[in-house]
Design an enzyme around this catalytic site. Structure first.
Site, mmCIF file in Angstrom:
data_model
loop_
_atom_site.group_PDB
_atom_site.id
_atom_site.type_symbol
_atom_site.label_atom_id
_atom_site.label_comp_id
_atom_site.label_asym_id
_atom_site.label_seq_id
_atom_site.Cartn_x
_atom_site.Cartn_y
_atom_site.Cartn_z
ATOM 1 C CG ASN A 17 63.622 -1.236 30.677
ATOM 2 O OD1 ASN A 17 63.862 -2.270 31.295
ATOM 3 N ND2 ASN A 17 64.294 -0.108 30.853
ATOM 4 C CG LEU A 96 51.886 8.334 35.895
ATOM 5 C CD1 LEU A 96 51.249 6.951 36.015
ATOM 6 C CD2 LEU A 96 51.959 8.768 34.446
ATOM 7 C CG ASN A 110 58.580 3.814 37.114
ATOM 8 O OD1 ASN A 110 58.793 3.922 35.902
ATOM 9 N ND2 ASN A 110 59.291 4.483 38.018
ATOM 10 C CG HIS A 112 64.082 4.645 40.059
ATOM 11 N ND1 HIS A 112 63.914 5.904 39.526
ATOM 12 C CD2 HIS A 112 65.068 4.751 40.981
ATOM 13 C CE1 HIS A 112 64.758 6.737 40.115
ATOM 14 N NE2 HIS A 112 65.480 6.070 40.995
ATOM 15 C CG ASP A 148 61.089 7.444 41.176
ATOM 16 O OD1 ASP A 148 60.475 6.832 40.294
ATOM 17 O OD2 ASP A 148 61.902 8.353 40.929
ATOM 18 C CD GLN A 176 71.809 -7.719 35.855
ATOM 19 O OE1 GLN A 176 71.018 -8.626 36.128
ATOM 20 N NE2 GLN A 176 72.875 -7.912 35.089
ATOM 21 C CD GLU A 177 66.824 -0.056 34.028
ATOM 22 O OE1 GLU A 177 65.852 0.222 33.297
ATOM 23 O OE2 GLU A 177 67.682 0.792 34.343
HETATM 24 C C1 GRF Z 1 65.701 3.214 32.224
HETATM 25 O O1 GRF Z 1 66.939 3.461 32.853
HETATM 26 C C2 GRF Z 1 64.616 3.134 33.257
HETATM 27 O O2 GRF Z 1 65.045 2.614 34.472
HETATM 28 C C3 GRF Z 1 64.219 4.581 33.418
HETATM 29 O O3 GRF Z 1 64.317 5.132 32.130
HETATM 30 C C4 GRF Z 1 65.255 4.377 31.361
HETATM 31 C C5 GRF Z 1 64.543 3.935 30.128
HETATM 32 O O4 GRF Z 1 65.382 3.289 29.221
HETATM 33 N N1 GRF Z 1 62.922 4.690 34.015
HETATM 34 P P1 GRF Z 1 64.777 2.607 27.916
HETATM 35 O O5 GRF Z 1 63.996 3.686 27.179
HETATM 36 O O6 GRF Z 1 63.899 1.474 28.356
HETATM 37 O O7 GRF Z 1 65.964 2.147 27.133
#
Ligand code: GRF
Length: 220
Positions: A17, A96, A110, A112, A148, A176-177
């Site tokens: 991410n 946190l 964040n 999730h 969350d 998708q993230e």
């Molecule tokens: C992701 O699945 C995110 O949704 C969760 O932790 C994971 C982190 O993945 N909070 P990365 O380290 O960004 O590859």
């Protein structure tokens, strides 16, 4: 026009991410400067990704601190020293404390890997598969003092197939993230997000009520 915002990204692991944010900044699709990447783990690959792009990094190991509050205060101090306005949690595997959340109230995001409020917490792909849901996805939300549970900014939905494993589902969600996290931060940079109670209003929202997903499909 968006102003350039100063962000600090907190990671504990692979940092894909984080990479999507770095790529969006470099492609000028995200009006942000990543002032700092901070990890609670010295071996987090996210730190390597940051260094590869000349982004300052810090490691703060929690075992060196006497309490959760002492640790969080040190993190907040580092972020403030760098002029960070928005804290971006990207796979930061620590809860946190209220001290942290209050210090950056409404300025922490964040991501999730589930459609909140379904499946908060850990091992969420396993929980989604066990529950037999037809769709899962990912959620970017502002962080409040509950895990969350803060106001939702953006979500993406993916289908869940009967032959999915935790790994295949996680990979589908992760793709998708990488699309929605830069988008959420850009909306913030453009000043288009307004927290009202537990909801987030988005200025100039495009509404498309024709978008429907059905699984299993109506055909076939
Ligand atoms: C992701 O699945 C995110 O949704 C969760 O932790 C994971 C982190 O993945 N909070 P990365 O380290 O960004 O590859």
């Amino acid at each position: 026009m968006a102003r350039q915002i100063s962000i600090g990204v907190l990671v504990s692991g692979n940092g894909t991410n984080l990479q999507s944010l770095i790529d969006a900044v470099e492609a000028k699709k995200l009006d942000a400067k990543i002032e700092l990447v901070l990890s609670n783990k010295a071996g987090a690959y996210g730190l390597v990704r940051a260094r590869n792009h000349g982004i300052p990094t810090e490691v703060l190991e929690h075992k060196e601190f006497s309490s959760r509050e002492a640790y969080d205060q040190a993190v907040v101090d580092l972020l403030r020293r760098r002029g960070v306005e928005l804290v971006v949690l990207a796979g930061f595997m620590r809860l946190l404390s209220p001290l942290f959340v209050r210090a950056y109230s409404n300025h922490i995001m964040n991501i999730h890997p589930a459609l909140l409020p379904s499946f908060p917490g850990l091992h969420v792909q396993k929980k989604a598969l066990e529950h037999g849901v037809r769709f899962s996805g990912c959620t970017v939300h502002f962080v409040n003092e509950e895990c969350d549970e803060g106001p939702i900014i953006i979500q993406a939905v993916v289908p869940v197939f009967p032959d999915d494993t935790e790994e295949t589902l996680a990979a589908r969600i992760l793709r998708q993230e990488h699309r929605i996290y830069p988008r959420a931060i850009q909306l913030y940079a453009e000043g288009r997000l307004h927290i009202v109670g537990r909801t987030v209003l988005v200025d100039r929202l495009k509404k498309d009520d024709a978008q429907v997903l059905i699984e299993p499909s109506l055909e076939g």
